[in-house]
Enzyme design. Structure first.
Site: not given
Lengths: 190, 527, 375
Positions: B78, B107, B143, B172, B255, B257, B259, B270, B304-305, B330, B333, B452
């Site tokens: 998932h 193009d 994951w 990617s 991290h 990733e 963002y 926006s 921080h993870h 943030t 924004k 979790r």
């Protein structure tokens, strides 16, 4: 596949831009390749980082034996703990649970390992120090953890550790725990 | 073939080729954008079905439907599918469609590479999904695939997982390179960087992030591959490696990733808010600077993870402070979006509803993110449902609502027909209710102590889990409405004007609806 | 097949109506816990929470006011302002100030949490797939702690107990009023030892030692439950922690009891046991230590955990069977149980495996044979 595909048509538009675009794309590919390399560079960088910060209590050694001044004004409790990793059937113990040492004095501790299986085995002890802040002050001239240990089937052996605590150890640290985890290193035998 | 090409080159504009080979061989940015979006939509239903399996098992305490082993496979798949198969391809699809239209390019700059970067994806995910049917089962290590659970203790399908990650990584990176090159080189005359629409800006920054960190992910899975099959020991302490190193390298990728999955959504919102507020975006320049600072900060907050892995105090403090800093750009924004609405002349069509929900719910996710940044408190939050609630708030009503808002916003331009506004609003309200009923209770069960990634839980967590499951089904099935709305709009409906929306500004609204197969063969002039 | 699916479906539907009855006391918030640290963390949590709420009220307040007042249907005309350096500076500076105010107490608390000096009790905690091992340093006391919730409860075959999934056979007992240091490591993959009420959560990492500490004040004796907080494989959700805080006196008595029990167990191993006695005890040990992987009826699980019913080892050479149980099997998930179980338990469970579920080795493994095998 005789029919046309639209790509040629679009290609015409972009061909005008090709030299410039190709140049930018090439630089970006280089950047991606460099970042792939950087991922691997993180491995040695991390080791440097660990050495500086003492993270995870990684100790590099052995060191040259240097006679420090011995700080007899304080006594540090050094605890030894041992752990067997999964699938490692050896008996593995510290022969003394703890010692009290003055910073600067060289001390010898003994560990015992026995291979109870019917096969010859190779083990690797992984050292770790807690609190990690103390790591950089633990100096070892000799440790069974510096190299792999081979034990024949049924063989047992005493293994020495000679260490000293640097007298510059911050005063708030009064207990140091030295942990050794023994792993089956058969897959990595030298 | 050559004669055919020469012949057709004489024609100026013509439509797409017929049949299946159109899609296999196409280098048209609109075709490829559509394929990315359909691929992402398909994966959304697959990953969503897995989420519903997970939620069904968690509906009440005890194991009723599946075994713990399969549960772990479901959470892992998932996560992988939603991150790499839904959110990222959807953003690339939107970029393919809209970036050339927004900057006035004919193009994408590298159309053939564009074709490859899409067509890798179905194979990567096909391989990943097929592992479900192998004897060893699919990857089951989450994951985040922490070593040694994903190396020494992994099922044999881990090798397919590694190749799958390599393939989606290459896809990617190629997609990102294409977007950067297009934005830098194919802008219409007069379109200076600081005149670019914010969607283009956020994608440019996202693409740089992708080029910087996807190779690091490729590096980390390569190290795993070498550990598993070639006797190295990057992450195995027995050979001198370190499992914590894995987490550092992974989160160095992970991290940014995070963002990558939100910046383009910032861009979409926006675009939408000024349109429906009929008022220019407040603080355009500060939006650009805020996005850039978020991107920069994303490289120095990864640990921080890892607050509970036993980092030294100083390291812990550094990462706490750096993480708290992210709240500032943030916040800028969010304040700018609100100021854009202030004293506007607002209407509330479906894209605007999703954008407004985005602002509110993403901010809630941001608040819980700020709470998680406080390292001492993180010792209690870490690896609980509070974290699950947090990242689902930023990813579902954040990234996903951003994507859905964009789809509604641009759908008339793509199909030439307005979508069914009534059904769109119905879809919005069902999604809005579903998402909050699903994820809000997770804050509570997390704070109350539910870890979790567990297939079964203690009795005191039962009520909120049951509620979350009900919400998940509401949310999941609401997405079928979106499918219906999209198909309906493709097949017909009220014809859209060129401008589509009353307050819309930008090059994409100057071309006819539906957008012709080829646009901006002659670059427009931007004043 | 159909009836089973139907059974499961109906239990889900029934659960919908039953669930409110089951859960009386649910929690909405982080526990304040029983230590100074857990209280400080709770305070930080509430502080940052209310800061977020107030920012939310202000920002969303403005937003909803605009949505209400500045809508086209009310005839609002859009003004065209789109910049204000003053505002931009204000809403950069204000959050910065709030964050700095927040960082100060957070830093203080974190420094306290890292101060593990001068602990009076040292407990080494080792994570295993899927159980915890506790060793009291210098006390000669150590044991494994296993989940006691039965497979029947988990699979809805009987009613669930009050502490469903949060109960273990041996509590980790600690004294109140003393600083306890936890030394946390792992034997296989990464686990995390977490007890919310004392706000201790630390990863258990193979090869490395992490530390944390707690001081439970006198008067706060009681049971505190926690769980593994890092995905560690299939039974990650089934390795709880039960921390029992007792007074200093009771703690000393408990330590003595543990040592006496260990001696008694060693002595008992030299006694005689009948085949029937061992089979009864073996069934208990099997349910606790083996069934999670090898299945309640020895049927195995998936491709990783082989069936024991009818297996060549469980019905074949006894010495080989004993060797695998004692020393584990390298390259597989089979652990070494020599240190985890006493001689009597080992003898009983091996005897049981050889003679249950249609296995017909017909022989008896005695505790003495285990002692010999360990030599």
């Amino acid at each position: 596949m005789g029919s046309h595909s639209p790509k040629e048509d679009v290609g015409k538009h972009s061909i005008k831009q090709a030299p410039k675009s190709g140049n930018t794309a090439f630089k970006l590919v280089l950047a991606a390749v460099a970042m792939f390399g950087f991922g691997f560079a993180l491995v040695p960088l991390y080791d440097v980082f660990c050495e500086i910060t003492g993270i995870n209590g990684k100790i590099t050694g052995p060191v040259e034996r240097v006679e420090h001044w011995v700080d007899t004004s304080r006594t540090i409790k050094v605890q030894f703990i041992t752990t067997n990793n999964a699938g490692m059937p050896w008996e593995f113990d510290a022969l003394q649970e703890q010692v009290k040492v003055h910073p600067g004095a060289w001390t010898q501790a003994e560990f015992w390992a026995l291979n109870p299986t019917k096969e010859d085995m190779v083990g690797q002890a992984v050292p770790s120090v807690s609190p990690s802040e103390a790591t950089e002050y633990v100096q070892k001239t000799e440790c069974f953890c510096f190299s792999q240990q081979s034990l024949k089937a049924g063989e047992g052996r005493n293994m020495p550790l000679i260490f000293s605590i640097d007298p510059r150890l911050p005063p708030h640290i009064r207990t140091i725990t030295m942990s050794y985890t023994i792993f089956d290193a058969g897959a990595f035998a030298e | 073939m050559t004669t055919a090409t020469a012949h057709h080159d004489d024609h100026g504009h013509h439509g797409p080729a017929k049949g299946i080979m159109r899609w296999v061989l196409t280098t048209n940015h609109k075709d490829i954008g559509s394929m990315y979006l359909w691929f992402s939509f398909t994966m959304l239903f697959i990953g969503g079905a897995m989420a519903l399996i997970i939620r069904s098992e968690l509906f009440q305490p005890g194991m009723q439907l599946i075994e713990p082993e399969f549960f772990n496979q479901m959470t892992t798949m998932h996560g992988l599918i939603m991150v790499f198969g839904v959110v990222m391809p959807a953003f690339v699809g939107l970029a393919n469609w809209m970036v050339p239209l927004m900057v006035g390019a004919p193009d994408m700059a590298l159309p053939r590479m564009n074709n490859w970067s899409f067509w890798i994806l179905p194979f990567a995910f096909g391989m990943l999904l097929l592992t479900l049917f192998t004897e060893a089962g699919a990857p089951n290590f989450g994951w985040t695939f922490y070593a040694p659970l994903s190396t020494t203790y992994a099922p044999s399908s881990v090798t397919f997982f590694i190749f799958g990650v390599h393939m989606m990584g290459i896809s990617s990176i190629m997609g990102a390179i294409n977007i950067v090159v297009t934005i830098l080189n194919l802008r219409a005359p007069g379109m200076t960087l600081m005149k670019m629409p914010l969607f283009v800006w956020t994608w440019l920054i996202t693409a740089y992030l992708l080029i910087a960190v996807m190779p690091v992910l490729a590096g980390v899975v390569t190290m795993m591959l070498m550990d598993i099959h070639f006797g190295t020991s990057f992450f195995d302490a027995a050979g001198g490696g370190d499992p914590v190193l894995f987490q550092h390298v992974f989160w160095f990728f992970g991290h940014p990733e995070v963002y990558i999955m939100i910046l383009p959504a910032f861009g979409i919102v926006s675009q939408i808010i000024p349109t429906f507020a009929r008022k220019p975006l407040f603080g355009y320049a500060s939006m650009v600077y805020a996005t850039s600072s978020i991107a920069f900060l994303s490289f120095i907050v990864w640990a921080h993870h890892m607050f509970t892995v036993g980092l030294p105090l100083e390291t812990e403090l550094f990462f706490m402070y750096a993480t708290m800093l992210i709240a500032i750009p943030t916040g800028v924004k969010v304040f700018n979006w609100v100021s854009t609405m202030f004293r506007g002349s607002m209407t509330f069509e479906t894209p605007m509803l999703f954008a407004l929900a985005f602002v509110v719910l993403f901010t809630i996710g941001g608040f819980s993110g700020l709470m998680l940044a406080i390292a001492p408190a993180d010792f209690q939050y870490h690896d609980t449902y509070f974290v699950v609630a947090h990242f689902h708030y930023v990813l579902v009503p954040g990234a996903l609502f951003g994507i859905i808002a964009g789809v509604y916003y641009w759908l008339p331009k793509w199909t030439g027909n307005y979508y069914d506004e009534k059904l769109g609003k119905f879809h919005f309200w069902m999604s809005f209710i579903g998402v909050n009923v699903t994820f809000f209770p997770m804050h509570f069960i997390g704070l109350a102590g539910m870890p979790r990634r567990i297939p079964d839980y203690a009795l005191q967590f039962a009520d909120f889990n049951a509620i979350a499951t009900v919400g998940a089904f509401i949310f999941g099935f609401s997405q079928l409405v979106l499918l219906y709305v999209v198909i309906k709009s493709i097949r017909g409906g009220e014809k859209a004007t060129d401008e589509v929306w009353e307050g819309a500004e930008g090059l994409e609204w100057t071309i006819p609806s539906p957008a012709p197969y080829h646009t901006f063969a002659e670059p427009p002039h931007v004043k | 097949m159909f009836s089973r699916t139907w059974q499961r479906l109906s239990s889900v539907v029934l659960g919908l109506f039953l669930s409110p009855a089951i859960m009386a006391d649910w929690e909405l918030n982080m526990p304040q816990g029983v230590t100074d640290i857990s209280q400080s963390i709770y305070d930080l949590h509430m502080l940052i929470f209310w800061i977020c709420v107030w920012i939310g009220v202000v920002v969303f307040g403005v937003m909803f006011y605009s949505i209400f007042a500045h809508r086209k249907s009310k005839g609002a005309k859009a003004s065209q302002f789109h910049e204000s350096l003053g505002l931009e500076l204000l809403w950069t500076a204000l959050p910065t100030a709030i964050l700095i105010a927040m960082a100060v107490p957070a830093t203080t608390t974190l420094i306290k949490m890292y101060d593990t000096t001068d602990a009076q009790v040292d407990i080494k905690i080792t994570g295993h797939q899927w159980k915890w091992q506790y060793d009291y340093l210098g006390e000669d006391v150590g044991f494994f702690s296993n989940l006691t919730t039965s497979q029947d409860e988990i699979y809805d075959r009987t009613a669930k107990g009050d502490n469903y999934l949060l109960e273990v056979d041996k509590h980790v007992v600690v004294p109140t009023g003393q600083k306890i240091r936890f030394l946390i490591t792992s034997n296989d993959v990464i686990h995390a030892w977490w007890v919310p009420e004392i706000a201790v959560k630390k990863d258990a990492i193979p090869g490395y030692i992490n530390e944390s500490w707690a001081l439970i004040p006198e008067g706060k004796e009681g049971l505190y439950r926690g769980q593994c907080a890092e995905l560690c494989g299939v039974d990650h959700g089934f390795m709880p922690i039960v921390l029992e805080a007792v007074t200093e006196d009771q703690y000393q008595i408990w330590l003595d009891d543990q040592r006496a029990a260990a001696e008694a167990q060693a002595a008992a191993a030299l006694g005689d046991f009948s085949h029937e006695q061992l089979m009864v005890k073996g069934a208990e040990v099997y349910a606790r230590s083996c069934a999670a992987c090898h299945g309640a009826e020895g049927e195995g699980m998936g491709s990783v955990f082989p069936a024991l019913a009818g297996s060549a080892i469980a019905t074949g050479d006894m010495a080989e069977h004993i060797d695998i149980v004692l020393n584990g099997k390298q390259g597989t998930a089979m652990q070494a149980f020599a240190a985890q179980l006493g001689e009597v338990d080992l003898a009983a469970v091996i005897t049981y495996e050889r003679n249950a579920w249609g296995n017909d080795a017909g022989d008896t493994v005695t505790p003495k044979m285990i002692i010999d095998a360990k030599q």
